[in-house]
Design an enzyme around this catalytic site. Structure first.
Site, mmCIF file in Angstrom:
data_model
loop_
_atom_site.group_PDB
_atom_site.id
_atom_site.type_symbol
_atom_site.label_atom_id
_atom_site.label_comp_id
_atom_site.label_asym_id
_atom_site.label_seq_id
_atom_site.Cartn_x
_atom_site.Cartn_y
_atom_site.Cartn_z
ATOM 1 N N SER A 161 -2.911 -43.981 6.120
ATOM 2 C CA SER A 161 -3.084 -42.553 5.906
ATOM 3 C C SER A 161 -3.229 -42.270 4.426
ATOM 4 O O SER A 161 -2.463 -42.772 3.613
ATOM 5 C CB SER A 161 -1.896 -41.785 6.461
ATOM 6 O OG SER A 161 -2.102 -41.559 7.820
ATOM 7 N N HIS A 175 -0.106 -34.704 5.558
ATOM 8 C CA HIS A 175 1.102 -35.230 6.223
ATOM 9 C C HIS A 175 1.808 -36.268 5.353
ATOM 10 O O HIS A 175 2.969 -36.585 5.604
ATOM 11 C CB HIS A 175 0.810 -35.703 7.648
ATOM 12 C CG HIS A 175 0.215 -37.068 7.808
ATOM 13 N ND1 HIS A 175 -1.135 -37.283 8.011
ATOM 14 C CD2 HIS A 175 0.778 -38.294 7.832
ATOM 15 C CE1 HIS A 175 -1.362 -38.571 8.146
ATOM 16 N NE2 HIS A 175 -0.217 -39.218 8.044
ATOM 17 N N ASP A 208 -6.552 -32.547 6.636
ATOM 18 C CA ASP A 208 -5.318 -33.273 6.312
ATOM 19 C C ASP A 208 -5.343 -33.850 4.887
ATOM 20 O O ASP A 208 -5.445 -35.059 4.699
ATOM 21 C CB ASP A 208 -5.110 -34.382 7.351
ATOM 22 C CG ASP A 208 -3.671 -34.879 7.387
ATOM 23 O OD1 ASP A 208 -2.920 -34.614 6.433
ATOM 24 O OD2 ASP A 208 -3.306 -35.545 8.375
HETATM 25 N N1 ARG Z 1 -0.988 -39.731 13.932
HETATM 26 C C1 ARG Z 1 -1.002 -39.740 12.489
HETATM 27 C C2 ARG Z 1 -0.089 -40.840 11.947
HETATM 28 O O1 ARG Z 1 0.395 -41.654 12.674
HETATM 29 C C3 ARG Z 1 -0.670 -38.412 11.917
HETATM 30 C C4 ARG Z 1 0.760 -37.962 12.091
HETATM 31 C C5 ARG Z 1 1.082 -36.642 11.470
HETATM 32 N N2 ARG Z 1 0.597 -35.522 12.245
HETATM 33 C C6 ARG Z 1 1.245 -34.967 13.320
HETATM 34 N N3 ARG Z 1 0.660 -33.988 13.951
HETATM 35 N N4 ARG Z 1 2.431 -35.357 13.722
HETATM 36 O O2 ARG Z 1 0.605 -40.765 10.997
HETATM 37 N N1 ASP Z 2 -1.568 -41.551 10.833
HETATM 38 C C1 ASP Z 2 -1.301 -42.900 10.396
HETATM 39 C C2 ASP Z 2 -0.590 -42.930 9.035
HETATM 40 O O1 ASP Z 2 0.158 -42.032 8.707
HETATM 41 C C3 ASP Z 2 -2.544 -43.703 10.373
HETATM 42 C C4 ASP Z 2 -2.756 -44.439 11.654
HETATM 43 O O2 ASP Z 2 -1.775 -44.833 12.309
HETATM 44 O O3 ASP Z 2 -3.915 -44.666 11.975
HETATM 45 O O4 ASP Z 2 -0.653 -43.885 8.307
#
Ligand code: ARG
Ligand code: ASP
Length: 689
Positions: free
Chosen positions: A624, A84, A221
């Site tokens: 991330s 991502h 990921d």
């Molecule tokens: N929750 C994670 C973060 O805040 C991953 C986001 C990307 N993945 C998604 N399915 N939208 O960045």
């Molecule tokens: N998914 C988040 C990021 O892209 C990480 C988090 O918020 O824990 O940095």
């Protein structure tokens, strides 16, 4: 002397238990935590983690692009981050013939690696406490404005003496602990970063938004890049003559695997946390802001979903938009629930009562009252601003109108923008959202927090629907062919376009009536928080305070651990390929794995292939892609998410619920070998076993 000092440190950490595993520590100051870390199983020294004199683990960590972290894993500049995080680059290289998002991408030689203009990685060269130098010339009698001028002037002298754009050297002075201390960060920025590998999205985004922020998780990921440098190993713009970067340090990879209780260290760049604010801010976030924004986004998501489920083309058009809207939506739900569950407002209030007593006879008397009064003044304006952001400015047609107008004004061509907009635009969604969003804006804000234009239009049309119908019927911006023909000469005419006119009316109100008030009060709150932070440190002189996150490099440590999300449920911390197969369903987009993975599984012997694991590291957005290290500093995983029940960790860390989610490095190796057949990459990595 040295021995007794050590003993003192050990006693200190024993006497003042910072709650388990909470904290995002500055690498430079990690020596204050090393006793606690070692007590929890870590075998590293402070010098291994951060050293001014020699290569240390920090030299293998980078800030990746704007908002992520990455790690170097080979002597030839190979880099891991999340799928991502590399998503934009993977997408940019994708065409209908080569859909790397869908099918994955694997360079089979260095010549096949793909350049990404604009993408940079930043290595932290050094950090240093420069508080004294930055505050040189400051006198307590100065006003806050004068203090700011002193800080800015001194910081500029410092950074200008170091910055060297030709060599990729950039430095910043950052105020930590609410600008009670200043640190100088020097970065070396490499700008030739090539895409080397990415799994198909059905692996790299497996589980999609259904599983986002959730456990059990099975997302592969990751994506792989390589840093290039000029012949002298120095930063250089892309050139075919550049050569792989030779890092000062890269991570050794451990394939031994993880089990509950193992020590873990996350080394990365968390974005924003607010651990030291008052109960006023927590109450506003948990009881007003989060619930209201969740409700608004629920409406939008429901509208999007309705049309997406009816039409495959619409599903593709809105999948990325939908993901963006739902990411924070889900995070806020965990945050609001978590703050309420842990009674963070109440526990902050208890702390504040003790603080107030202590402050009765010192310079901080009245500070908490001052802060509360500032929030009280700010909140209604801030709330209106949030409503504007989540309603009026989410109407796609209005945003498009404003972007086209600005582009024409600058005399630039509008065709690329127009093509991109219409490729992913489905008007029925926007029309329905218009009524829902303007309806909420109308209902939830009092008259004095709405522009005069709003009441005028409603009176003129009699209903939201009539208003909406007229905007969409008369605006030129719904018609691609007409937009493509617009030129600068059309600007006066566009002033009367109902979409542009509407955008402009609300935007002007926002900028004139809300923004200045919010920013003035916001500054006053920051200043008050600076005093409050200093006061908290004086109030609890034995506590080891970590500064709130601000994208600078941090260490957080913890251990592999499951959790109890609710009564009678325990989540164990390791997920496996077995779980992917259980979720696999060709009819559900988020769970439709590639056939090759099914075939590999069918061969047998891979049930226990680890995929992801949970740990107690304190992380945030920006972490991330961060390397997850074992007790010996070897790479065991890549951080990519948290569980939603613990997302209040940005305001308050709860050891029972806060878990970060990492990709098990062995799943990356498995995918590179079995799906990508890119074994040449494994050859340049170093394995511990
Ligand atoms: N929750 C994670 C973060 O805040 C991953 C986001 C990307 N993945 C998604 N399915 N939208 O960045
Ligand atoms: N998914 C988040 C990021 O892209 C990480 C988090 O918020 O824990 O940095």
């Amino acid at each position: 002397m040295k021995k007794s000092f050590l003993l003192f440190l050990v006693l200190l950490t024993a006497l003042v238990p910072v709650r388990a595993d909470e904290g995002m520590w500055l690498p430079l100051l990690i020596s204050s935590r090393i006793a606690d870390m070692r007590a929890k199983g870590c075998r590293l020294t402070a010098e291994d983690i951060y050293s001014v004199n020699q290569a240390s683990l920090k030299d293998a960590v980078v800030r990746f692009g704007g908002g992520c972290t990455g790690e170097v894993v080979s002597p030839d500049g190979l880099l891991f981050t999340n799928h991502h995080c590399g998503y934009g680059q993977i997408q940019q290289h994708s065409t209908v013939e080569h859909d790397y998002l869908k099918d994955g991408f694997w360079a089979m030689s260095r010549a096949e690696e793909l350049p990404n203009p604009g993408l940079t990685v930043s290595f932290l060269q050094s950090m240093e406490d420069v508080t004294e130098r930055v505050l040189k010339g400051y006198k307590p009698s100065m006003t806050n404005g004068q203090r700011d001028s002193v800080v800015q002037a001194n910081s500029r002298i410092l950074t200008e003496s170091i910055n060297n754009p030709a060599k990729g050297i950039r430095s910043t002075v950052e105020g930590l602990y609410y600008a009670n201390q200043y640190f100088l960060f020097v970065y070396k920025i490499y700008s030739d970063v090539r895409l080397v590998g990415a799994p198909p999205s059905s692996i790299g985004k497996f589980g999609g938004d259904t599983d986002n922020w959730m456990w059990p998780r099975h997302t592969g990921d990751f994506s792989i890049f390589r840093i290039y440098a000029d012949k002298n190993n120095e930063p250089a713009e892309y050139s075919k003559d550049n050569v792989p970067y030779k890092p000062k340090r890269y991570f050794t990879i451990s394939r031994k695997g993880v089990k509950e209780g193992d020590f873990t260290l996350v080394y990365g760049c968390p974005g924003t946390t607010k651990e030291y604010v008052t109960s006023d801010e927590v109450r506003y976030t948990g009881e007003v802001s989060d619930p209201e924004k969740i409700a608004l986004r629920t409406m939008r998501l429901d509208i999007q979903k309705k049309y997406m489920s009816q039409d495959q083309a619409v599903r593709i058009q809105y999948s990325s938009k939908n993901a963006n809207v739902s990411n924070a939506w889900k995070k806020w739900q965990g945050e609001a629930k978590g703050l309420a569950r842990r009674k963070t407002v109440e526990s902050k209030q208890e702390f504040e009562a003790r603080f107030r007593k202590w402050a009765e006879n010192n310079e901080y008397k009245g500070l908490l009252e001052e802060i509360s009064a500032l929030y009280e003044q700010r909140n209604p304006y801030f709330r209106a601003q949030e409503y504007y952001n989540e309603t009026v400015s989410t109407i796609e047609l209005l945003a498009f109108a404003s972007r086209i107008y600005a582009t024409l004004e600058q005399g630039r061509p509008v065709d690329a923008l127009t093509e991109a907009f219409f490729k992913d635009y489905y008007q029925p969604i926007d029309e329905e959202a218009f009524v829902a969003m303007m309806g909420a804006f109308d209902k939830q804000l009092s008259a004095d927090f709405k522009p005069a234009y709003h009441a005028q239009k409603l009176a003129q049309y009699g209903s939201l629907e009539a208003w909406r119908n007229d905007v969409f019927a008369r605006s030129v911006f719904t018609d691609k062919a007409k937009v493509l023909k617009l030129t600068k000469a059309d600007l006066p005419k566009l002033e009367a376009d109902p979409a542009y006119e509407m955008y402009k009316a609300y935007n002007q109100w926002y900028r004139k009536d809300l923004q200045p008030v919010v920013s003035r009060l916001g500054q006053q709150i920051s200043l008050a928080n600076r005093r409050y932070m200093k006061a908290q440190m004086e109030f609890e002189p034995n506590k080891d305070f970590y500064p709130d996150a601000n994208r600078t490099l941090r260490v957080s440590y913890g251990q592999v651990a499951g959790y109890k999300p609710s009564d009678a449920i325990y989540y164990s911390p390791v997920s496996t390929l077995q779980g992917i197969i259980e979720k696999d369903n060709p009819d559900i987009f988020d769970y439709n794995i590639p056939q090759t993975l099914r075939d590999i599984y069918a061969e047998g012997g891979h049930d226990d292939q680890p995929v992801c694991f949970l740990a107690t590291n304190h992380t945030s957005g920006g972490n991330s892609g961060s390397p997850v290290l074992n007790a010996d500093g070897q790479l065991i995983g890549i951080n990519f998410d948290r569980v939603w029940e613990g997302t209040m960790s940005d305001l308050a860390f709860d050891p029972d619920f806060c878990r970060n989610i990492s990709l098990d490095i062995r799943y990356l190796l498995f995918v590179v070998e079995k799906i990508g057949h890119a074994n040449w990459l494994l050859d340049e990595m170093t394995f511990a076993d």
